[in-house]
Enzyme design. Structure first.
Site, mmCIF file in Angstrom:
data_model
loop_
_atom_site.group_PDB
_atom_site.id
_atom_site.type_symbol
_atom_site.label_atom_id
_atom_site.label_comp_id
_atom_site.label_asym_id
_atom_site.label_seq_id
_atom_site.Cartn_x
_atom_site.Cartn_y
_atom_site.Cartn_z
ATOM 1 N N GLU A 23 5.029 -1.902 -6.455
ATOM 2 C CA GLU A 23 4.673 -0.539 -6.870
ATOM 3 C C GLU A 23 4.327 -0.532 -8.356
ATOM 4 O O GLU A 23 5.006 -1.157 -9.168
ATOM 5 C CB GLU A 23 5.833 0.420 -6.581
ATOM 6 N N THR B 83 -14.569 2.736 1.523
ATOM 7 C CA THR B 83 -13.795 1.761 2.284
ATOM 8 C C THR B 83 -14.385 0.374 2.029
ATOM 9 O O THR B 83 -15.548 0.241 1.644
ATOM 10 C CB THR B 83 -13.847 2.067 3.790
ATOM 11 N N ASP C 257 -18.713 9.752 -1.875
ATOM 12 C CA ASP C 257 -18.003 8.954 -0.879
ATOM 13 C C ASP C 257 -19.020 7.941 -0.358
ATOM 14 O O ASP C 257 -19.857 8.258 0.487
ATOM 15 C CB ASP C 257 -17.473 9.855 0.245
ATOM 16 N N LYS D 23 -16.619 -1.821 5.770
ATOM 17 C CA LYS D 23 -17.873 -1.486 6.460
ATOM 18 C C LYS D 23 -18.954 -2.458 5.968
ATOM 19 O O LYS D 23 -18.760 -3.663 6.090
ATOM 20 C CB LYS D 23 -18.225 -0.018 6.206
ATOM 21 N N ARG E 145 -9.840 -4.301 5.905
ATOM 22 C CA ARG E 145 -9.624 -2.864 6.083
ATOM 23 C C ARG E 145 -8.917 -2.313 4.843
ATOM 24 O O ARG E 145 -7.915 -2.856 4.388
ATOM 25 C CB ARG E 145 -8.754 -2.653 7.318
ATOM 26 N N TYR F 122 6.555 -6.572 -2.580
ATOM 27 C CA TYR F 122 6.466 -5.190 -3.100
ATOM 28 C C TYR F 122 5.954 -5.220 -4.526
ATOM 29 O O TYR F 122 6.360 -6.086 -5.309
ATOM 30 C CB TYR F 122 7.835 -4.510 -3.073
#
Ligand code: DSN
Length: 421
Positions: free
Chosen positions: A60, A233, A207, A236, A242, A58
């Protein structure tokens, strides 16, 4: 100390059902041709980082400012990803935490817009003309909570008409102007968009999910010098794991970082961030530039091969990794073209074409993309071969012999360009 990352034998022994499905997918990938414009093959190094023990941590917050102890090494990895993204794209600020393109886009809404505020208007491309679900579709939170106005491509050229977009911007006075699409094959004049945004006092958002890998490899114009914020992203054309990232000007850095965490997300997925860092490093190599150039060359060869087979290439060609193709001249629709190609081992998308008279469920077109083929090393001769296979199958949809021959051709092609060790 013994080093350790993903362990295939452990998976097979512990959960043979999941292992079998993963093995099945690998076999499918090795024996079928990937023409889905948004898909690719991550490198073994990227996959190793994603399958690492960073998944257990973790973290954060951001490097040096975490809400958890023990973040020494994830800080190293996340800072590497940030620094590499800034260097590769010449960006002032990078946030590498978005889990997906949709959450990256949500963060832009969070940073710059108020929900259900009529003044929070975004001018973006209509989905039916090549936009995206998160660019104001009524079934997505973007369209449910925010006020999107859609622009279209020109009916004749099927390309962006910057004069019309400027007129719309002057009339609507949007807060944000959005460029970057999922089914638009041509270059985008980012400088002209910037000028329009400045003229109407709007922020300019790109985008870049589909083409950022080409930008990284110098094969497509970069939006970074012109845009306030760029989302994309990483899986691609960029060929990473991902996930997603956001680049922005320093003046927006705080707003973007706050919008990603804690507004839209909790703990970052540090193993995926490690994969992003590895992919960015790979994207800085001459080999990646070769891949990016080949991707565009391949898309052009595929588009012109499909035109030779009697199909109509929307907008007359492509400058990117994808082509949009009207399949009606061969007497089929996009849905049956997708199914027929799937039957012979070619995966691609049915897709609406601009001003499509047919519904999205059975549109007039298909979208084909070359990043995956180019990753495997396929070049113009192979793309002409692929166009010939598609043409044969669409012309003889009922002929079992044609399909059998096509299936064998696809398998042979994949054997000549093997995937993964
Ligand atoms: N789903 C992606 C595509 O295929 O274009 C966009 O997010």
């Amino acid at each position: 100390m013994r080093e350790y990352a993903a362990d295939w034998e452990a998976l097979k022994a512990t959960d043979p059902e999941v292992a079998e499905a993963i093995a099945g997918e690998l076999e499918r990938e090795r024996t079928t041709l990937r023409l889905i414009a948004s898909e690719n093959y991550a490198s073994p190094a990227v996959l190793a980082a994603v399958g690492s023990t960073l998944s257990d941590k973790y973290a954060e917050g951001y490097p040096g400012r975490r809400y958890y102890g023990g973040c020494r090494y994830v800080d190293v990895v996340e800072q590497l990803a940030i620094d590499r993204a800034k260097e590769l794209f010449g960006a002032e600020h990078a946030n590498v935490q978005p889990h997906s393109g949709a959450t990256a886009n949500m963060a832009v809404f969070g940073a710059f817009l108020q929900p259900r505020d009529p003044a929070s208007t975004v001018l973006g491309m209509k989905l039916a003309h090549g936009g995206h679900l998160t660019h104001g579709s009524p079934v997505n939170v973007s369209g449910m909570w925010f006020n999107f106005i859609g622009y279209e491509v020109d009916r004749e050229t099927e390309q962006l008409d910057m004069d019309r977009i400027r007129d719309q911007a002057l009339a609507e006075r949007p807060r944000v102007i959005l460029a970057g699409y999922t089914a638009y094959p041509r270059t985008i004049d980012f400088e002209a968009f910037r000028q329009i945004a400045d003229e109407v006092g709007a922020l300019f958002w790109v985008d870049a999910a589909h083409f950022i890998g080409l930008v990284a490899g110098g094969a497509f114009p970069s939006p970074v010098p012109y845009a306030d914020v760029v989302t994309f992203t990483t899986h691609k054309a960029l060929r990473g794991p991902r996930g997603a990232m956001i680049l922005c000007r320093e003046e927006h850095a705080k707003a973007i970082d706050k919008a990603v965490f804690p507004m839209m997300q909790g703990g970052p997925i540090e193993n995926n961030i490690a994969g992003k860092a590895v992919a960015l490093n790979e994207a800085m190599t001459p080999a990646f530039r070769g891949y990016a150039e080949r991707t565009v060359r391949d898309a052009r060869a595929l588009a012109s091969g499909l035109a030779d087979e009697g199909l109509r290439v929307v907008s007359g060609g492509t400058d990117s990794h994808l082509a949009l193709v009207d399949v009606r001249p061969l007497g089929v629709d996009g849905k049956s073209a997708e199914t027929l190609c799937d039957e012979v081992g070619i995966t691609l998308n049915k897709n609406q074409i601009p001003y499509d008279p047919n519904p999205p469920s059975a549109p007039s077109g298909i979208r084909v993309g070359t990043p995956a083929c180019s990753t495997l090393g396929m070049d113009e001769p192979e793309m002409r071969e692929v166009a010939g296979i598609i043409g044969d199958v669409l012309l003889h949809p009922e002929d079992a012999g044609t399909k059998e021959k096509a299936r064998a051709q696809v398998r042979d092609l994949m054997q000549r360009f093997p995937l993964y060790p």
